[in-house]
Design an enzyme around this catalytic site. Structure first.
Site, PDB file in Angstrom:
ATOM      1  N   GLU A   1      -4.269  11.283  11.974  1.00  0.00           N
ATOM      2  CA  GLU A   1      -5.034  12.457  11.139  1.00  0.00           C
ATOM      3  C   GLU A   1      -5.576  11.871   9.988  1.00  0.00           C
ATOM      4  O   GLU A   1      -6.823  12.331   9.584  1.00  0.00           O
ATOM      5  CB  GLU A   1      -3.691  12.798  10.437  1.00  0.00           C
ATOM      6  CG  GLU A   1      -3.921  14.275   9.258  1.00  0.00           C
ATOM      7  CD  GLU A   1      -2.812  15.135   8.267  1.00  0.00           C
ATOM      8  OE1 GLU A   1      -1.661  13.922   8.366  1.00  0.00           O
ATOM      9  OE2 GLU A   1      -3.416  16.020   7.807  1.00  0.00           O
TER      10      GLU A   1
ATOM     11  N   SER B   1       5.414  -4.208   5.139  1.00  0.00           N
ATOM     12  CA  SER B   1       5.514  -5.868   6.689  1.00  0.00           C
ATOM     13  C   SER B   1       6.481  -7.160   6.096  1.00  0.00           C
ATOM     14  O   SER B   1       5.457  -7.668   5.226  1.00  0.00           O
ATOM     15  CB  SER B   1       4.773  -5.499   7.887  1.00  0.00           C
ATOM     16  OG  SER B   1       4.776  -4.271   8.072  1.00  0.00           O
TER      17      SER B   1
ATOM     18  N   GLU C   1      -8.910  -5.373   9.077  1.00  0.00           N
ATOM     19  CA  GLU C   1      -7.418  -5.029   9.537  1.00  0.00           C
ATOM     20  C   GLU C   1      -7.533  -4.910  11.201  1.00  0.00           C
ATOM     21  O   GLU C   1      -6.630  -5.298  12.123  1.00  0.00           O
ATOM     22  CB  GLU C   1      -6.678  -4.012   9.345  1.00  0.00           C
ATOM     23  CG  GLU C   1      -5.761  -3.347   9.648  1.00  0.00           C
ATOM     24  CD  GLU C   1      -4.505  -2.636   8.877  1.00  0.00           C
ATOM     25  OE1 GLU C   1      -3.381  -2.828   9.408  1.00  0.00           O
ATOM     26  OE2 GLU C   1      -5.155  -2.016   8.664  1.00  0.00           O
TER      27      GLU C   1
ATOM     28  N   TYR D   1       1.201  -0.647  -0.268  1.00  0.00           N
ATOM     29  CA  TYR D   1       0.034  -0.002  -0.011  1.00  0.00           C
ATOM     30  C   TYR D   1       0.835   1.458   0.571  1.00  0.00           C
ATOM     31  O   TYR D   1       1.034   2.005  -1.026  1.00  0.00           O
ATOM     32  CB  TYR D   1      -0.603   0.216   0.898  1.00  0.00           C
ATOM     33  CG  TYR D   1      -1.811  -0.819   0.971  1.00  0.00           C
ATOM     34  CD1 TYR D   1      -2.142  -1.617  -0.199  1.00  0.00           C
ATOM     35  CD2 TYR D   1      -3.122  -0.403   1.550  1.00  0.00           C
ATOM     36  CE1 TYR D   1      -3.657  -2.231   0.124  1.00  0.00           C
ATOM     37  CE2 TYR D   1      -4.414  -0.840   2.009  1.00  0.00           C
ATOM     38  CZ  TYR D   1      -4.393  -1.973   0.739  1.00  0.00           C
ATOM     39  OH  TYR D   1      -5.976  -3.144   0.722  1.00  0.00           O
TER      40      TYR D   1
END
Length: 402
Positions: free
Chosen positions: A382, A170, A253, A133
């Site tokens: 944010e 990851s 997730e 992503y």
């Protein structure tokens, strides 16, 4: 929401606890506590063997439908498993991205052929996945991705040809596959023209570069795609409509595994309290108050997580249903980061030096360093606040640079 456990659920908890006690023995016993945040490099091959042992005994894909190799467990059964797994100090599993993210996404959005090809190896922990992503210019703002893919005819059929760079990927160094968000419509902007592609990593057009972290591991990676290829039918959902698939995955997730995560948080808090008692920091009324506040907040966080998961199970969307996923991420990310700071205050001067050469961190030092990222990864604070403001409260969108 009823937070009490039925007789059947209590019996299931006893079953899970007994199975873990019986099987976390021998060579597997040495894996207890390994592979947590910032420590994904620890005993990877051994933890992979443990994960395959779990799979052989039916302890993977717990919430998936049985028709796709899952157990079809209820929400509370899944919560119980993750809680008992954490309480047993069982090693971190190596296939979270495949089992908890991609698998449910394929079940929701994939073709039957994609499900039959990719779901069984995920259940059996035979193929590992990573997430393509974030990019150097598109971390928190995923709609700004610049990785591109074009469809080309080839001798063995049409293929997507991919060029670009992903970052903070990851566990890419251990993975065979990556699910990639790429721009497949030339001239498209923002959320339009993106596609969700499944890309094999073992090919000449892919380079994986581990990024050494301050915690000494290399969980994160840069991944470079230079003419990398994947078959035309390995796009999930319609080409150009990958944004909805990507957002659907992010909803998965923040699933039931977060309850097990919070058991781990409780163990970390207990360690900090024990240190405070042993070194006298507990006598400071300000520190003692902060430790008590952290304990209360953790209890509230668990109840709120259960309430949010119950709403999702009942059919409410993460954003439209009150922003449960975004609220949970904001709460636990901030809590865990504050716990790391509190741990260093309790440790005092001892927290400033490594326990051994050249860079041997103790668990609380690693907690402090890794938790600095908690308010960024998995959706920055944010972005979560923007989601709540715009999608839940209906406030005007934040102005963007021209």
């Amino acid at each position: 929401m009823d937070l009490t456990y039925s007789t059947e659920e209590q019996s299931f908890r006893a079953e899970v606890r007994a199975w873990l006690q019986d099987h976390l023995t021998g060579d597997f016993a040495a894996l207890k506590g390994l592979g947590g945040p910032g420590r994904d490099h620890e005993a990877h091959d051994e933890r992979l063997a443990w994960n395959r042992h779990l799979a052989a005994h039916g302890w993977t894909a717990l919430g998936w439908p049985e028709e796709y190799g899952g157990r079809g467990f209820s929400l509370m059964q899944q919560v119980i498993f993750h809680e008992e797994y954490a309480r047993a100090d069982a090693p971190a599993r190596v296939n979270h991205l495949g089992e908890e993210l991609l698998g449910p996404t394929l079940i929701a959005f994939g073709t039957e052929e994609q499900k039959q090809r990719f779901l069984p190896p995920i259940v059996a922990v035979e193929e590992l996945w990573c997430q393509g992503y974030s990019e150097p210019g598109a971390g928190s703002d995923l709609a700004n991705v610049s990785t591109r893919a074009r469809l080309e005819a080839g001798p063995d059929g049409d293929q997507w040809v991919i060029d670009g760079q992903k970052v903070w990927t990851s566990l890419a160094q251990f993975s065979q596959w990556c699910f990639v968000i790429a721009r497949t419509e030339p001239g498209s902007q923002r959320h339009q023209g993106l596609s969700f592609l499944m890309v094999p990593l073992d090919q000449d057009g892919v380079e994986v570069r581990p990024i050494e972290q301050i915690t000494s591991g290399s969980e994160f990676n840069e991944v470079f795609f230079t003419g990398a290829r994947t078959d035309a039918d390995l796009v999930v959902g319609e080409p150009g409509h990958g944004w909805g698939v990507a957002m659907g995955l992010l909803g998965f997730e923040r699933g039931v595994s977060t309850l097990g995560q919070q058991v781990g948080f409780a163990r970390e808090l207990e360690t900090v309290v024990e240190l405070a008692r042993s070194n006298g920091a507990y006598d400071d009324p300000v520190l003692r108050d902060r430790l008590a506040r952290a304990a209360v907040e953790l209890d509230v966080m668990r109840v709120n997580a259960l309430r949010g998961l119950s709403a999702l199970t009942a059919g409410s969307d993460s954003s439209a249903g009150g922003g449960a996923g975004s609220i949970a991420k904001l709460v636990w990310g901030g809590w865990h980061r504050r716990l790391g700071e509190l741990a260093m205050e309790v440790a005092g001067a001892d927290g400033l030096t490594a326990r051994g050469a050249p860079y041997d961190l103790d668990p609380l030092q690693r907690l402090f360093l890794f938790s600095r990222a908690d308010t960024i990864y998995g959706g920055s604070d944010e972005v979560q606040r923007n989601i709540l403001a715009e999608r839940v409260l209906g406030l005007p969108r934040e102005p963007r640079p021209a």
